[in-house]
Design a protein around this motif. Structure first.
Motif: not given
Length: 164
Positions: A36-37, A43-47, A39-41
């Motif tokens: 989960l951590l 998604v945040r970097d992709r945005n 994946t969160f990183e």
């Protein structure tokens, strides 16, 4: 005479150690939280990468390209030279602002080099693919992007001395 304690069976040190249900549940929880951590990183970097790619996506007419023979015959020069991640960029005048931008609109894995110029007059790009010459003209801003060592230049830029 041997005592009765000496006749005990020897210990078997090769026996398989068994893990309990608590160990399995703990491992699954740790792996799940780590996933989960990560994946969160991502998604945040992709945005953030998509926002950067949109900010550095400059549209405009293509820069006039000059052949190497014409460049030499006209004695054009680009004395303000700098290295940007293995690509050598030169310009006659003006200021430059560069950024690494992920390809495919920020969603890709490869990184493109993008530089915006306030008033380069002429530009040279030397990469492993070769050297390319552009003549942008006096007072004309330009943006140069290098994708897989192939440059592309447009006569537009959002970069000015006020936006530094």
């Amino acid at each position: 005479m041997p005592t009765s304690d000496a006749r005990k069976a020897p210990r078997d040190f090769g026996a398989v150690r068994r893990y309990g249900l608590a160990h399995v549940i703990g491992a699954v929880v740790v792996i799940g939280v780590a996933g989960l951590l990560v994946t969160f990183e991502l998604v945040r970097d992709r945005n953030a990468n998509i926002a950067t790619a949109q900010a550095w996506d400059i549209k405009g007419p293509p820069c006039p390209q000059v052949s190497a023979a014409d460049w030499a015959a006209r004695r054009l020069k680009a004395p303000r030279v700098f290295d940007y991640d293995g690509t050598t960029l030169g310009r006659w005048s003006g200021d430059a602002s560069c950024s690494d931008v992920k390809d495919k609109g920020g969603a890709g894995f490869r990184t493109d080099k993008v530089c915006q110029f306030t008033n380069p007059t002429v530009l040279t790009v030397t990469s492993p693919a070769g050297t390319v010459y552009y003549e942008t003209g006096v007072g004309q801003p330009a943006t140069l992007s290098v994708h897989r060592d192939v440059p592309r230049c447009v006569l537009a830029s959002k970069f000015t001395r006020e936006t530094e």
